[in-house]
Structures are given as C-alpha cells and as structure tokens.
Write an enzyme that holds these catalytic residues in place. Structure first.
Site, short mmCIF file in Angstrom:
data_model
loop_
_atom_site.label_atom_id
_atom_site.label_comp_id
_atom_site.label_asym_id
_atom_site.label_seq_id
_atom_site.Cartn_x
_atom_site.Cartn_y
_atom_site.Cartn_z
N GLY A 50 -1.51 -0.24 7.00
CA GLY A 50 -0.67 0.04 5.83
C GLY A 50 -0.39 1.52 5.64
N SER A 82 -10.56 3.05 -7.73
CA SER A 82 -9.43 3.98 -7.70
C SER A 82 -9.70 5.28 -8.47
CB SER A 82 -8.19 3.30 -8.30
OG SER A 82 -7.16 4.25 -8.40
N ASP A 108 4.03 7.88 -1.31
CA ASP A 108 3.10 8.27 -0.23
C ASP A 108 3.81 9.19 0.76
OD1 ASP A 108 0.93 6.82 -1.18
OD2 ASP A 108 1.51 5.01 -0.10
N GLU A 157 -0.77 -4.58 20.61
CA GLU A 157 0.20 -5.62 20.29
C GLU A 157 0.67 -5.51 18.83
OE1 GLU A 157 0.11 -10.37 20.44
OE2 GLU A 157 -1.26 -9.36 21.80
N LYS A 185 1.69 -3.81 -1.68
CA LYS A 185 2.79 -2.84 -1.52
C LYS A 185 4.08 -3.46 -0.98
CE LYS A 185 0.02 1.36 -1.15
NZ LYS A 185 -0.18 2.61 -0.44
N TYR A 194 -10.77 10.39 2.54
CA TYR A 194 -11.27 11.56 1.81
C TYR A 194 -12.65 11.30 1.20
CZ TYR A 194 -8.92 8.75 -1.69
OH TYR A 194 -8.49 7.70 -2.45
P1 ATR Z 1 -4.36 -2.06 6.38
O1 ATR Z 1 -4.35 -0.56 6.28
O2 ATR Z 1 -3.03 -2.58 6.78
O3 ATR Z 1 -4.96 -2.74 5.21
P2 ATR Z 1 -6.74 -2.17 8.08
O4 ATR Z 1 -7.32 -3.46 8.53
O5 ATR Z 1 -7.50 -1.36 7.09
O6 ATR Z 1 -5.26 -2.47 7.63
O7 ATR Z 1 -6.49 -1.31 9.39
C1 ATR Z 1 -5.82 -0.10 9.35
C2 ATR Z 1 -5.87 0.49 10.74
O8 ATR Z 1 -7.20 0.78 11.08
C3 ATR Z 1 -5.34 -0.40 11.85
O9 ATR Z 1 -4.64 0.42 12.73
C4 ATR Z 1 -6.60 -0.94 12.50
O10 ATR Z 1 -6.45 -1.27 13.86
P3 ATR Z 1 -5.91 -2.72 14.33
O11 ATR Z 1 -4.42 -2.73 14.10
O12 ATR Z 1 -6.26 -2.79 15.76
O13 ATR Z 1 -6.63 -3.73 13.49
C5 ATR Z 1 -7.50 0.25 12.38
N1 ATR Z 1 -8.92 -0.08 12.44
C6 ATR Z 1 -9.66 -0.68 11.49
N2 ATR Z 1 -10.94 -0.77 11.88
C7 ATR Z 1 -11.00 -0.23 13.13
C8 ATR Z 1 -12.05 0.00 14.08
N3 ATR Z 1 -13.31 -0.37 13.81
N4 ATR Z 1 -11.75 0.59 15.24
C9 ATR Z 1 -10.47 0.96 15.53
N5 ATR Z 1 -9.44 0.81 14.67
C10 ATR Z 1 -9.70 0.22 13.49
#
Ligand code: ATR
Length: 282
Positions: free
Chosen positions: A134, A20, A107, A159, A71, A223
């Site tokens: 998230g 962080s 945020d 979905e 969160k 970033y």
């Molecule tokens: P969170 O932010 O809730 O921790 P995350 O697994 O980091 O979740 O995923 C955040 C977003 O990135 C989601 O929209 C995820 O798509 P899915 O809902 O289909 O899982 C997207 N995402 C992560 N990796 C990806 C990839 N390789 N290609 C396309 N989208 C991806």
C-alpha cells in the site's frame, strides 16, 4: 481543550486506528493555527466503510483521514476524486463538499516534502523502491512526477509487484535478490515495506551489505523505531538515511490544509514531528 457547539470534527477511519499518531499531530496543528477543531480516531471494519462515510457526512464531520485497509474501499462512496489520488489509486483524505466527500491523497505531497527535507533529487536519475504494498503507490507517483528517469521496484513477490506496477512506464520489477541488476553507482532508495517495524526492530528487508553499496540516500517509511535496522545498514554502507516521520507530519499538514484552508507553519510541522517521535518511542 474545550469542545463548543461549533467545534469542527475531524477524524480518522481505519482498522486498527488505536496506534495512530494523527490525533496528536492534528491537535498541535489546531492549537497552533487557532482552529476550534477536534480530531477523533474511528475504528471502522471493512464491511462498514459505506455506512461510515455516509454516516460521517450526515453527522457534519468536516474531514476524515483514511488509513489501512480502506484507502481504496472508500472511493465508490465519494463525490469525486483528485488527480493525485486517481493516479495513485488510493485516497487518504476526505474533504467535505456540498455533494459529499471529495477524495485526495496527501501521502504523495507528504513524500515529496520528505524528499525535499532530505535533499533528495531524482530528476533524470535512477531510484529504487523496496516493497510494492500500500505504501508503495504514493512513493512511485511521487518519484515519477519528480522526473525519475527509471524506478526499480524490488519486491519479495515479483508476481505481485508486476501485477501492480509492471505496466507503468519507466518501471522495472526485480526480486529482492536481483539488486545486482541495478545500474552502476549509488541511487536514492525508499524502503516501503513494513519490515523492521516495532517489535521486529532487528529485521531489514535486505541484509546483504553489497546492496547497501548501491545506496546514496535512503528514506525508510518506517519511523518506529526512529532509527531502523535498514537505516543503520544504509549508514554502514556509506549512505545517508532518514525515517518517515517528516512524511507523516507533512501528509497530515496537507490534509489539515485541505480540511480547514489553513497552512501549517513550518515551525508547527517540526513541533508535530518531534511530538510524534516521542509518542512513538519504543
Ligand atoms: P500493505 O502495505 O499493502 O498492507 P503488507 O503486507 O504490509 O501490505 O506488505 C507491504 C510490502 O512489504 C510488500 O511489498 C510485501 O512484500 P510481498 O508483496 O512479497 O508480500 C513486503 N513485505 C512484508 N513482509 C515482508 C518480509 N518479511 N520480507 C520481505 N518483504 C515483506
């Protein structure tokens, strides 16, 4: 810095927290606003969120930020929750009150400030989001509250996105490959996935150049690196792009204001952003 008997303790709970940039940012805020405060990262596993929140309150900790994956999990242990946090369904800031911690979501404010900084105006217009994880919650709240006429959410898993956001008014969910269904013209776009984050710096969630012909201005919430593959593709397609560093500093400034009652001056915000950029350099 020196810690005294009355030094206020602020902190961050999440898992992990070691990467962080918030401690560095809050140290700058405290120094510039003359506040006797320290900001400490606390790694907290998912099964100990309740203990952590109650323990922090018992220890007199003034305020906490909350990051992934807690969160939502913190909400049952708070004395109350602010409207923006309730609308977003996620809390990233806990502010001490006599009854317990009250939950906020900075945020949303951080993203609204980032939009202002970039000159993004979505009022009465179409906006596009990539991703429904998230980070997408606060962005959608900010876009709808800014008067976006319609928000298209493009996600790998339709979905999942439908389940989360399908019932929102003025929202349409599409697969990533469905970008050709976007209305004519160029639109403001927010990259809310983690794709492209270091060390996967050569990846972008959509690589088809035809998509980028539909983007006028884009913010990549990633970033690290400061110039992402997505941002490069936006520019190659003729649009403008910014990363999420200003949002990072702005959400921290809003948390700091809630924790301490002190406004972070604009100049300090810029200093914090530059410090975060060099700390995050890869
Ligand atoms: P969170 O932010 O809730 O921790 P995350 O697994 O980091 O979740 O995923 C955040 C977003 O990135 C989601 O929209 C995820 O798509 P899915 O809902 O289909 O899982 C997207 N995402 C992560 N990796 C990806 C990839 N390789 N290609 C396309 N989208 C991806």
């Amino acid at each position: 810095m020196t810690i005294h008997g009355n030094t206020k303790v602020l902190g961050l709970i999440g898992d992990p927290v070691g990467h962080s940039l918030s401690p560095a940012i809050h140290a700058i805020f405290a120094k510039d606003t003359g506040m006797d405060a320290v900001y400490v990262p606390f790694p907290v596993s998912a099964d100990r969120v309740e203990e952590a929140v109650k323990g922090a309150f018992a220890l007199g900790i003034q305020g906490l930020n909350v990051t992934v994956p807690h969160k939502q999990a913190v909400i049952p242990f708070l004395s109350g929750i602010d409207k923006a946090a309730a609308d977003t369904g996620a809390v990233n800031t806990l502010v001490r009150t006599e009854q317990g911690y009250r939950g906020y979501n900075t945020d949303v404010t951080g993203f609204l400030r980032e939009m202002r900084e970039c000159g993004a105006d979505v009022s009465g217009k179409t906006a596009v989001m990539l991703g429904a994880g998230g980070a997408a919650n606060a962005v959608l709240t900010a876009l709808l509250s800014s008067g976006a006429e319609h928000v298209y959410i493009l996600n790998r898993s339709v979905e999942k996105a439908e389940k989360k956001f399908g019932a929102f008014p003025r929202v349409t969910v599409l697969p990533l490959s469905g970008f050709w269904k976007l209305p004519e013209g160029r639109h403001f776009c927010v990259q809310c996935t983690s794709v492209g984050l270091f060390p996967n710096t050569e990846e972008a969630v959509i690589t088809d150049p035809l998509f980028y012909e539909k983007v006028s201005l884009a913010i990549d919430l990633v970033y690290r690196p400061a110039d992402t593959k997505f941002m490069r593709l936006v520019r190659e397609g003729g649009g403008k792009a910014a990363n999420g560093l200003f949002m990072l500093a702005a959400q921290a400034a809003e948390s700091y204001r809630l924790f301490t009652g002190r406004e972070v001056p604009e100049e300090t915000l810029q200093t914090a952003m530059r410090a975060a950029e060099s700390a995050g350099k890869v």
